[in-house]
Every structure is written in structure tokens, then in C-alpha cells.
Scaffold this active site. Structure first.
Site, PDB file in Angstrom:
ATOM      1  N   ASP A 237      -8.764  -1.097  26.068  1.00  0.00           N
ATOM      2  CA  ASP A 237      -8.611  -2.181  25.093  1.00  0.00           C
ATOM      3  C   ASP A 237      -7.140  -2.519  24.845  1.00  0.00           C
ATOM      4  OD1 ASP A 237      -8.343   0.324  23.954  1.00  0.00           O
ATOM      5  OD2 ASP A 237      -9.734  -0.035  22.309  1.00  0.00           O
TER       6      ASP A 237
HETATM    7  C1  LIG Z   1       6.598   0.602   7.978  1.00  0.00           C
HETATM    8  C2  LIG Z   1       5.161   0.882   8.248  1.00  0.00           C
HETATM    9  C3  LIG Z   1       4.905   1.445   9.604  1.00  0.00           C
HETATM   10  C4  LIG Z   1       3.441   1.567   9.876  1.00  0.00           C
HETATM   11  C5  LIG Z   1       3.180   2.634  10.866  1.00  0.00           C
HETATM   12  C6  LIG Z   1       1.832   2.561  11.412  1.00  0.00           C
HETATM   13  C7  LIG Z   1       1.252   3.876  11.596  1.00  0.00           C
HETATM   14  C8  LIG Z   1      -0.197   3.789  12.021  1.00  0.00           C
HETATM   15  C9  LIG Z   1      -1.075   4.470  11.045  1.00  0.00           C
HETATM   16  C10 LIG Z   1      -2.393   4.543  11.177  1.00  0.00           C
HETATM   17  C11 LIG Z   1      -3.108   4.126  12.409  1.00  0.00           C
HETATM   18  C12 LIG Z   1      -4.227   3.200  12.139  1.00  0.00           C
HETATM   19  C13 LIG Z   1      -5.034   3.018  13.343  1.00  0.00           C
HETATM   20  C14 LIG Z   1      -5.173   1.622  13.790  1.00  0.00           C
HETATM   21  C15 LIG Z   1      -6.433   1.427  14.564  1.00  0.00           C
HETATM   22  C16 LIG Z   1      -6.386   2.072  15.909  1.00  0.00           C
HETATM   23  C17 LIG Z   1      -7.742   2.589  16.321  1.00  0.00           C
HETATM   24  C18 LIG Z   1      -7.583   3.225  17.683  1.00  0.00           C
HETATM   25  O1  LIG Z   1      -6.828   4.143  17.817  1.00  0.00           O
HETATM   26  N1  LIG Z   1      -8.297   2.737  18.691  1.00  0.00           N
HETATM   27  C19 LIG Z   1      -8.103   3.199  20.048  1.00  0.00           C
HETATM   28  C20 LIG Z   1      -9.389   3.672  20.668  1.00  0.00           C
HETATM   29  O2  LIG Z   1     -10.350   2.643  20.716  1.00  0.00           O
HETATM   30  C21 LIG Z   1     -11.458   2.978  21.532  1.00  0.00           C
HETATM   31  O3  LIG Z   1     -10.932   3.354  22.765  1.00  0.00           O
HETATM   32  C22 LIG Z   1     -11.826   3.526  23.798  1.00  0.00           C
HETATM   33  C23 LIG Z   1     -12.577   2.249  23.990  1.00  0.00           C
HETATM   34  O4  LIG Z   1     -13.401   2.305  25.070  1.00  0.00           O
HETATM   35  C24 LIG Z   1     -13.331   1.981  22.781  1.00  0.00           C
HETATM   36  O5  LIG Z   1     -14.083   0.841  22.979  1.00  0.00           O
HETATM   37  C25 LIG Z   1     -12.329   1.762  21.678  1.00  0.00           C
HETATM   38  O6  LIG Z   1     -12.973   1.476  20.499  1.00  0.00           O
HETATM   39  C26 LIG Z   1      -7.500   2.038  20.805  1.00  0.00           C
HETATM   40  O7  LIG Z   1      -7.394   2.352  22.157  1.00  0.00           O
HETATM   41  C27 LIG Z   1      -6.145   1.721  20.227  1.00  0.00           C
HETATM   42  C28 LIG Z   1      -5.744   0.537  20.073  1.00  0.00           C
HETATM   43  C29 LIG Z   1      -4.475   0.122  19.382  1.00  0.00           C
HETATM   44  C30 LIG Z   1      -3.430   1.165  19.219  1.00  0.00           C
HETATM   45  C31 LIG Z   1      -2.255   0.581  18.492  1.00  0.00           C
HETATM   46  C32 LIG Z   1      -1.259   1.613  18.152  1.00  0.00           C
HETATM   47  C33 LIG Z   1      -0.107   1.033  17.455  1.00  0.00           C
HETATM   48  C34 LIG Z   1      -0.218   1.208  15.975  1.00  0.00           C
HETATM   49  C35 LIG Z   1       1.069   0.871  15.301  1.00  0.00           C
HETATM   50  C36 LIG Z   1       1.017  -0.477  14.712  1.00  0.00           C
HETATM   51  C37 LIG Z   1       2.082  -0.636  13.713  1.00  0.00           C
HETATM   52  C38 LIG Z   1       1.791  -1.847  12.896  1.00  0.00           C
HETATM   53  C39 LIG Z   1       2.785  -1.993  11.838  1.00  0.00           C
HETATM   54  C40 LIG Z   1       2.489  -3.202  11.057  1.00  0.00           C
HETATM   55  C41 LIG Z   1       3.678  -3.676  10.357  1.00  0.00           C
END
Ligand SMILES: CCCCCCCC/C=C\CCCCCCCC(=O)N[C@@H](CO[C@@H]1OC[C@@H](O)[C@H](O)[C@H]1O)[C@H](O)/C=C/CCCCCCCCCCCCC
Ligand SMILES: O=c1ccn([C@@H]2O[C@H](COP(=O)(O)OP(=O)(O)O)[C@@H](O)[C@H]2O)c(=O)[nH]1
Length: 453
Positions: A237
């Protein structure tokens, strides 16, 4: 104050700035959530621009008590042109029987079942859906995980969010109302910490795509090499979104959050799922090793309280308690916006669920860092930095991961006809109708709709 080493003031200033930034993230998520979620689109199809056809890929593995109900919602959607492509890897999977029953119940819906999967990479979900992808006939492709429940207008909502500049519309993960503390915990997680990041990331154009329910332009995926190009990653994804946006296309969330409605809901499996996801994020976006623990309410509050005491001589305990109270209220507000209706639990349960989430969050993250092996359903994987995955042999599964309860097929459900049809490795194509509610005449029995690859 002046006798303390200078770098300490530097750290204190950094934590205060980070603390302030995190509150901006809260604010963005609340405002954007209020603006974006549950909004009815007013863009209606016209004769000159009718709604496009959508090929819906449903990867299935095992059966849970809600699966039939969840799948049935795909047969009853208010959308004029779509096909359902159910994909099952294991020919003994009881999901086959369930899908066959639904195909018989809804003979006018254009639907096929693919059994056997493919071997285009490491990711078992991609391997499973690849035969369905190859057969997809419409310009738009939806990938929808097995636990997703649709409302009548969910697909319409997603399609209406797909403008000329967009190639990817995804649903922000959320949950259906279900009974029990595990369901409360899931709702609290998805409606607070996850929604905060997901909404602010979408508002700021940061890739946060979780692929449990997404709509894609098939031509763009074909241009990127097809789904097989993402088979080397477990987090297909994230990389689909990355490549799509690198081509200049835009992505965004739809107005309706995704309704996860798995019939198996327990704390252990959900925590194992969060640990698995954290391992993926750490490998894909290594800065999360620092950012995630730092953005936890209790951790950040403690660091900011010490910093405020050092920089401004504020009482750290008062600061900490006010910080937690404001965070708690802001999370309640965000959850109410995402839920968009009455809460299925009492406020007191929210308090317990919220504290449990906040206390367990940092622990789960440390757990994810401690053991990099990833158990997903029946297989175990490891990741290289960057996200490329490789599978570990079966006997290499770490004991600490055994808290995961994979959905095990119940072999008793398999009938003789299904087994015989599945065992025959011939390929039989289905008779298809031209869309929901538009079919003609009786269709062959379900066992003839089995495509074995
Ligand atoms: C100053 C503030 C800083 C903020 C710091 C952010 C810290 C993050 C804290 C918490 C995390 C929240 C999680 C977000 C949702 C992600 C869910 C996830 O991990 N999904 C993964 C898996 O999904 C499955 O994978 C297998 C697939 O086959 C399935 O169908 C899926 O459902 C997915 O792969 C991950 C996706 C996105 C990852 C993004 C990581 C970056 C996060 C940082 C973003 C910071 C935003 C800050 C906004 C200002
Ligand atoms: O080996 C697997 C693992 C998962 N899946 C499918 O991939 C989707 C997501 O799986 P899961 O719910 O386990 O992932 P999560 O949402 O927990 O990341 C579901 O439709 C599963 O049926 C699959 O086809 N083969």
C-alpha cells in the site's frame, strides 16, 4: 539555571517546539476531519459523464463469524457497474464455500472466484489477488480486505473523490460498532492516534496510505508494472501510493472511513497487528523510530513538562496533568468526529480504553523494535531497510510472535463438490453479467465459477 550544560537547553527547546508542533497536528486533524469526513458529495453522474466501472478485488483467507455479512454488503451496493473478483489462495479454504453460496444467492451480480493465487513476489496478499487483477475488466480497481464492510454508497463516495488529477482514493481505517473491550480498544486506536496522523498527513499531502480499502486507476498501476511490481514489499500500500504520486498523480482519502468489521476481535491479535504494522513503518520510514515514541501523549508530555520547567520554571506536574487532560479531550473530540454518531460505549469505557492505549502504545512500539521478524497469518517475514521483504522458513517463527492467532480454515466446511472442483486444476471461466442488477438468465452453479490457477 545558568550552571546547567548548554546542550540541555537545546534539547529543552527542541522538545518544546516538537510539543507545539504536535498540538498543531491535533488541530489540523480535528479541523480537517470535521471538514472532510462524512460529507456527502454533490457531484452526481450525468448522461455525458456516467459512473465508471469498478473491478473489486477481494483477497480472502479463512472465515470469521462476520465474513458472510461483510461480503454480502458488496453484493447490495448502490452502484451501477462493478464486478467482484474474490481471490482465495488455498483450495481447501472454507471461504470458497462461503463465496459460492453468495454467488448462488446473487446470480445477477457480476462476480467470479479465483482459487490458487499466483507467485509474483513475497507479499501473500498480492500473490492472492494477482489472478483477479489480470482478469479485471474495468478502468478502476478497488482493493478491499476481507474484514471490510461497505455501506450502500461507499463505492459511490470513493469514485466521486477520484477527480481528473487523482489516481488513488483510500479510506481512512476505522471500525464498526462491536461489543466488548477489544472492540472499544480498536475504536479508540483508530479514532484517536491513527486518525490524528492519517488526517493531518492527508491534509498536508504526506503518504500515509493503508491499503485495506482503496480505489486505483488501473492504467496507472499497469504503467507502474502491474501489481506484481509491488509483490516484493509487505507494505504494498505504502509503495503503491509512493510510485503513483511520483508519477505526478494525486491521492486523497474518501469522505467515509473504512468500516473494519472482522468477527474475530481480541486484544492479543490486535496488539500483534499493531506490532506488525509498526515493524513495517520502521523499515519503510526509519524516522518513525524517533517520531512515534516522541509523539506519544505520556512520553511527550513528560519531556515537555521537564523542558518547560527548565526553560520557564513552570511547575512540571501541573504542566503534565494539564497536557494529559487537554490531549484526552482533544482525542474524544476527534473520535466523535470520526464516529459521526452515538458512541457504542460509555464515556467511562472510553477513559479506560484511552489510558490502556496510551500506556500500551510505547510498549508495543518497543516490542516491534526488539524483534524484527514479522508474522502475518500463516507466514513469517523479515524486511530489509527500505521495505523489501523476504520470507523465513516455517520453523523459524519466533515464539514471542505466537500470540498471533491466524485465521485458520475450518476444514469441515468444505464439501465434496468444492474439493473435487478445486482439485481439478483446469481453468473454467464464469458467465458474467454486465453489472449490478443487470444480469440475464440463470447462471451456472457456483462450482463452475471456480478459477483454479
Ligand atoms: C510533529 C508530529 C510528528 C508526528 C509523528 C508521527 C508519528 C506516527 C505516530 C503514530 C502512527 C500512526 C499510524 C498511522 C497509520 C499507519 C497504519 C499502518 O502502519 N499501516 C501499514 C500496514 O497496512 C497493512 O499492510 C499490509 C497490507 O496488505 C494491508 O492491506 C494494510 O492494511 C501500512 O503499510 C503503512 C502505511 C503508511 C505508513 C506511513 C508511515 C509514516 C507515518 C508518519 C506520518 C507523519 C505525519 C505527520 C503529520 C504532520
Ligand atoms: O497470507 C495472506 C495474508 C492476508 N491476506 C489478505 O490480505 C488482507 C489483509 O490481511 P490482514 O487483515 O491479515 O492484514 P492487516 O489489515 O492486519 O494488515 C485480507 O483480505 C487477507 O485475506 C491474504 O490474502 N493472504
Amino acid at each position: 539555571m545558568s550552571h546547567l550544560p548548554l546542550p540541555l537547553y537545546g534539547f529543552a527547546a527542541f522538545f518544546m517546539i516538537f510539543w507545539f508542533g504536535t498540538w498543531c497536528v491535533h488541530l489540523i486533524a480535528i479541523c480537517y476531519g470535521k471538514y472532510k469526513l462524512h460529507k456527502k458529495s454533490c457531484k452526481l453522474p450525468t448522461e455525458s459523464s456516467p459512473l465508471p466501472g469498478v473491478s473489486i478485488l477481494k483477497p480472502l483467507m479463512g472465515v470469521d463469524p462476520n465474513l458472510q455479512h461483510n461480503l454480502e454488503t458488496f453484493f447490495t451496493m448502490d452502484y451501477p457497474l462493478y464486478e467482484l473478483l474474490f481471490c482465495v489462495e488455498d483450495k481447501h479454504d472454507p471461504a470458497i464455500k462461503l463465496v459460492e453460496q453468495l454467488l448462488d444467492k446473487y446470480p445477477l451480480i457480476d462476480a467470479q472466484l479465483f482459487v490458487g493465487g499466483s507467485d509474483v513476489g513475497v507479499n501473500p496478499k498480492i500473490n492472492n489477488i494477482h489472478p483477479g487483477y489480470m482478469a479485471a475488466k474495468y478502468d478502476f480497481l478497488m482493493i478491499s480486505d476481507s474484514g471490510i464492510k461497505m455501506k450502500n454508497d461507499t463505492l459511490l463516495d470513493m469514485v466521486q473523490n477520484m477527480s481528473e488529477q487523482h489516481a488513488l482514493v483510500h479510506q481512512m481505517p476505522f471500525t464498526c460498532d462491536r461489543d466488548g473491550f477489544a472492540a472499544t480498544f480498536e475504536k479508540v486506536f483508530f479514532g484517536t492516534v491513527q486518525s490524528r496522523i492519517y488526517l493531518s498527513a492527508d491534509a498536508l499531502g504526506i503518504n500515509c496510505h493503508t491499503g485495506m480499502s482503496c480505489l486505483l486507476r488501473k492504467a496507472v498501476i499497469d504503467q507502474l508494472g502491474g501489481l506484481r511490481a509491488f509483490g516484493c514489499y509487505l507494505a504494498e500500500d505504502f509503495f503503491i501510493a509512493k510510485r503513483v504520486t511520483e508519477l505526478g498523480w494525486k491521492m486523497r482519502i474518501s469522505n467515509q472511513p473504512a468500516l473494519q468489521n472482522s468477527g474475530l476481535c481480541d486484544i492479543g491479535s490486535f496488539q500483534a497487528r499493531l506490532i506488525r504494522w509498526a515493524k513495517l513503518r520502521v523499515a519503510m520510514v526509519p524516522t518513525t523510530i524517533l517520531l512515534e515514541p516522541l509523539s506519544e501523549c505520556l512520553v511527550l508530555g513528560a519531556l515537555a513538562a521537564c523542558s518547560a520547567s527548565l526553560l520557564f520554571a513552570w511547575d512540571p506536574l501541573v504542566f503534565y496533568l494539564v497536557h494529559i487532560l487537554c490531549w484526552f479531550l482533544s482525542d474524544w473530540l476527534l473520535l466523535s468526529i470520526v464516529q459521526h454518531g452515538s458512541m457504542p460505549f460509555h464515556k467511562f469505557e472510553f477513559v479506560i480504553g484511552w489510558f490502556f492505549r496510551e500506556l500500551s502504545g510505547p510498549y508495543l512500539f518497543l516490542h516491534a523494535l526488539w524483534n524484527p521478524a514479522i508474522r502475518w497469518r500463516t507466514r513469517t517475514f523479515k524486511l530489509h531497510w527500505g521495505g523489501v521483504a523476504y520470507e523465513l522458513p516455517l520453523n523459524n517463527t519466533p515464539a514471542s510472535e505466537s500470540l498471533i492467532a491466524p485465521l485458520q480454515p475450518a476444514p469441515t466446511l468444505l464439501t465434496a463438490t468444492t474439493a473435487a472442483a478445486a482439485a481439478a486444476t483446469t481453468t473454467t471461466t464464469t458467465t458474467s453479467t454486465t453489472g449490478a442488477g443487470a444480469g440475464t438468465g440463470p447462471l451456472p452453479t457456483a462450482k463452475h465459477r471456480l478459477l483454479v490457477s
